[in-house]
Design a protein around this motif. Structure first.
Motif, PDB file in Angstrom:
ATOM      1  N   LEU A 383      37.713  39.079  44.389  1.00 47.66           N
ATOM      2  CA  LEU A 383      36.724  38.603  43.410  1.00 47.66           C
ATOM      3  C   LEU A 383      35.341  39.193  43.684  1.00 47.66           C
ATOM      4  O   LEU A 383      34.619  39.585  42.755  1.00 47.66           O
ATOM      5  CB  LEU A 383      36.666  37.075  43.437  1.00 47.66           C
ATOM      6  N   LEU A 384      34.983  39.258  44.956  1.00 47.02           N
ATOM      7  CA  LEU A 384      33.667  39.814  45.300  1.00 47.02           C
ATOM      8  C   LEU A 384      33.579  41.298  44.934  1.00 47.02           C
ATOM      9  O   LEU A 384      32.567  41.767  44.406  1.00 47.02           O
ATOM     10  CB  LEU A 384      33.381  39.606  46.791  1.00 47.02           C
ATOM     11  N   GLU A 385      34.649  42.040  45.199  1.00 54.16           N
ATOM     12  CA  GLU A 385      34.670  43.456  44.857  1.00 54.16           C
ATOM     13  C   GLU A 385      34.601  43.676  43.345  1.00 54.16           C
ATOM     14  O   GLU A 385      34.058  44.683  42.877  1.00 54.16           O
ATOM     15  CB  GLU A 385      35.919  44.122  45.432  1.00 54.16           C
ATOM     16  N   GLU A 386      35.140  42.710  42.597  1.00 50.71           N
ATOM     17  CA  GLU A 386      35.129  42.818  41.144  1.00 50.71           C
ATOM     18  C   GLU A 386      33.865  42.210  40.527  1.00 50.71           C
ATOM     19  O   GLU A 386      33.732  42.146  39.298  1.00 50.71           O
ATOM     20  CB  GLU A 386      36.373  42.118  40.570  1.00 50.71           C
ATOM     21  N   GLY A 387      32.969  41.732  41.381  1.00 52.82           N
ATOM     22  CA  GLY A 387      31.707  41.187  40.894  1.00 52.82           C
ATOM     23  C   GLY A 387      31.825  39.803  40.286  1.00 52.82           C
ATOM     24  O   GLY A 387      30.931  39.371  39.534  1.00 52.82           O
ATOM     25  N   LYS A 388      32.849  39.080  40.619  1.00 55.69           N
ATOM     26  CA  LYS A 388      33.060  37.738  40.071  1.00 55.69           C
ATOM     27  C   LYS A 388      32.598  36.712  41.117  1.00 55.69           C
ATOM     28  O   LYS A 388      33.395  35.994  41.700  1.00 55.69           O
ATOM     29  CB  LYS A 388      34.530  37.544  39.689  1.00 55.69           C
ATOM     30  N   ARG A 389      31.298  36.657  41.342  1.00 53.57           N
ATOM     31  CA  ARG A 389      30.737  35.868  42.443  1.00 53.57           C
ATOM     32  C   ARG A 389      30.932  34.371  42.243  1.00 53.57           C
ATOM     33  O   ARG A 389      31.235  33.650  43.198  1.00 53.57           O
ATOM     34  CB  ARG A 389      29.248  36.190  42.609  1.00 53.57           C
ATOM     35  N   GLU A 390      30.760  33.874  41.025  1.00 46.00           N
ATOM     36  CA  GLU A 390      30.888  32.428  40.793  1.00 46.00           C
ATOM     37  C   GLU A 390      32.307  31.950  41.125  1.00 46.00           C
ATOM     38  O   GLU A 390      32.481  30.896  41.748  1.00 46.00           O
ATOM     39  CB  GLU A 390      30.535  32.091  39.343  1.00 46.00           C
ATOM     40  N   GLU A 391      33.290  32.713  40.688  1.00 45.74           N
ATOM     41  CA  GLU A 391      34.675  32.355  41.009  1.00 45.74           C
ATOM     42  C   GLU A 391      34.904  32.468  42.516  1.00 45.74           C
ATOM     43  O   GLU A 391      35.629  31.646  43.104  1.00 45.74           O
ATOM     44  CB  GLU A 391      35.639  33.255  40.262  1.00 45.74           C
ATOM     45  N   ALA A 392      34.327  33.466  43.128  1.00 46.02           N
ATOM     46  CA  ALA A 392      34.474  33.645  44.569  1.00 46.02           C
ATOM     47  C   ALA A 392      33.892  32.454  45.318  1.00 46.02           C
ATOM     48  O   ALA A 392      34.481  31.981  46.309  1.00 46.02           O
ATOM     49  CB  ALA A 392      33.795  34.929  45.008  1.00 46.02           C
TER      50      ALA A 392
END
Length: 413
Positions: A383-392
């Motif tokens: 998730l972090l690599e995909e830029g999905k910080r809130e989900e992370a």
């Protein structure tokens, strides 16, 4: 010439009409002993109604003969004529020498219909009258065995064994072994299996003895019994699996694989053989063979979860991502979809850099693996690599609860 030979010939040819004519003629004769033998012969061949006809005639001649009442009652029970049978049995006086036998027959009946308490009462009454009668004691042991009271059954049979080694063609050593095994007292069962095998070697007893030995980790003994078993009866299919498992426990993996492939040669439709062959091949580092065996297991049963999981794990570990996805798609086309495959598929798509599909499967897996720290760790970094910080951050919060000692999760929030 035995007077029963013509009857025997008619019985063997199944000539019922001729048989009934012969019976009617024979009952006119005064030879009661031979008539009684005829009733027994008819019953042995399954001509129960004809046997009852002969016994009823004899009862008419000897109304006080209680043995005839018991014999008739036993045959009536075979015909499901319980009321008539019970009337005959309960008409026998307690003072009669045949009363214990009547009680035994009643006990058999009540045991058959599941009234074990009543059956036990009848047996106990009979044993009170004849406390040393082996047949009554054996019947009590059998009833206790059937009702799961294995220790009590074993005690009775242990006491019987020094008196006689068999009852009604039942080997008491073998029966004791089976009673102990049923109660999971395998160590106690083993010497009795050994005694039984000294008298007669049969496939069933070899397997039972091997199973008991396996349960107490006597793997060499199990192997010896099972090697004898598959030699005596090559089509005793369950023997191959236990033999392979026994070799595996001895770390004799080559022999284990040979045993299970021999089993496959005898029964190519047994999926568990292929699963075991796959597992042992993996253990030996023979990955290609393992894959082949596991694919065969899944071909036999497309919903065979154990085989699917192991093959998915193998593909994932070897990074055979196309094969893994193909397996998933094939099973899906067979209308079988299993959520335990989602993490493997997600990882595969991630390695193939097909990130949209990876994200889809990580999300599917996440709904069921929120308490699996190893999966959550992979998911967080994805998730972090995909830029999905809130989900992370949501996943990191779960990891903080699951691994409060791991400071890395707190530093990331």
């Amino acid at each position: 010439m035995d007077k029963l030979e013509p009857f025997l010939e008619a019985l063997e040819h199944g000539n019922v009409e001729k048989l009934n004519v012969m019976i009617d003629s024979f009952l006119i004769e005064p030879d009661a002993d031979t008539q009684y033998r005829l009733a027994d012969l008819l019953a042995q061949y399954g001509f129960v109604e004809e046997a009852l006809k002969v016994l009823a005639h004899l009862q008419f001649l000897y109304p006080e003969e209680n043995q005839l009442k018991i014999d008739q009652a036993q045959l009536l029970l075979e015909l499901d004529q319980e009321d008539e049978a019970l009337n005959l049995l309960t008409s026998i006086e307690k003072t009669s020498e045949t009363y214990p036998q009547a009680l035994l027959t009643l006990a058999d009946y009540y045991q058959m219909i599941g009234l074990y308490e009543v059956a036990e009462q009848k047996l106990d009454e009979a044993i009170t009258i004849m406390p040393n009668e082996p047949l009554l004691l054996y019947a009590k042991g059998e009833m206790l065995f059937e009702t799961g009271r294995y220790l009590e059954a074993a005690r009775i049979l242990e006491n019987l064994l020094p008196v006689q080694d068999s009852i009604q063609a039942v080997d008491l050593s073998l029966k004791l072994a089976q009673v102990y095994s049923a109660g999971a007292a395998y160590e106690e069962a083993i010497p009795y299996y050994a005694e039984a095998l000294k008298k007669e070697v049969t496939p069933d007893v070899l397997f039972q003895a091997a199973y008991a030995s396996f349960q107490v980790q006597h793997y060499e003994t199990a192997v010896n019994h099972l090697e004898s078993l598959v030699e005596v009866d090559p089509d005793y299919f369950s023997g191959y699996m236990l033999l392979a498992e026994s070799y595996a426990m001895l770390e004799k993996n080559t022999e284990a694989l040979k045993a299970i492939t021999n089993g496959i040669a005898r029964d190519e439709f047994e999926k568990e053989y292929y699963l075991f062959a796959g597992k042992i091949s993996l253990k030996m580092g023979r990955l290609k063979e393992a894959e082949t065996f596991l694919r065969e297991a899944i071909a036999l049963d497309p919903e065979y979860m154990d085989a699917i999981f192991i093959l998915s794990s193998l593909f994932s570990k070897e990074e055979k991502d196309e094969e893994l996805i193909e397996l998933y798609e094939t099973l899906k086309n067979e209308h079988f979809e299993w959520s335990s495959m989602y993490p493997f598929i997600a990882d595969a798509y991630n390695r193939l850099e097909i990130y949209e599909k990876a994200y889809e499967f990580y999300k599917l897996a996440y709904t069921e693996l929120k308490d699996d720290a190893q999966f959550l760790e992979k998911y967080v970094y994805f998730l972090l690599e995909e830029g999905k910080r809130e989900e992370a951050l949501e996943v990191i919060a779960l990891l903080q609860k699951l691994e409060p000692e791991n400071s890395a999760w707190f530093e990331m929030s």
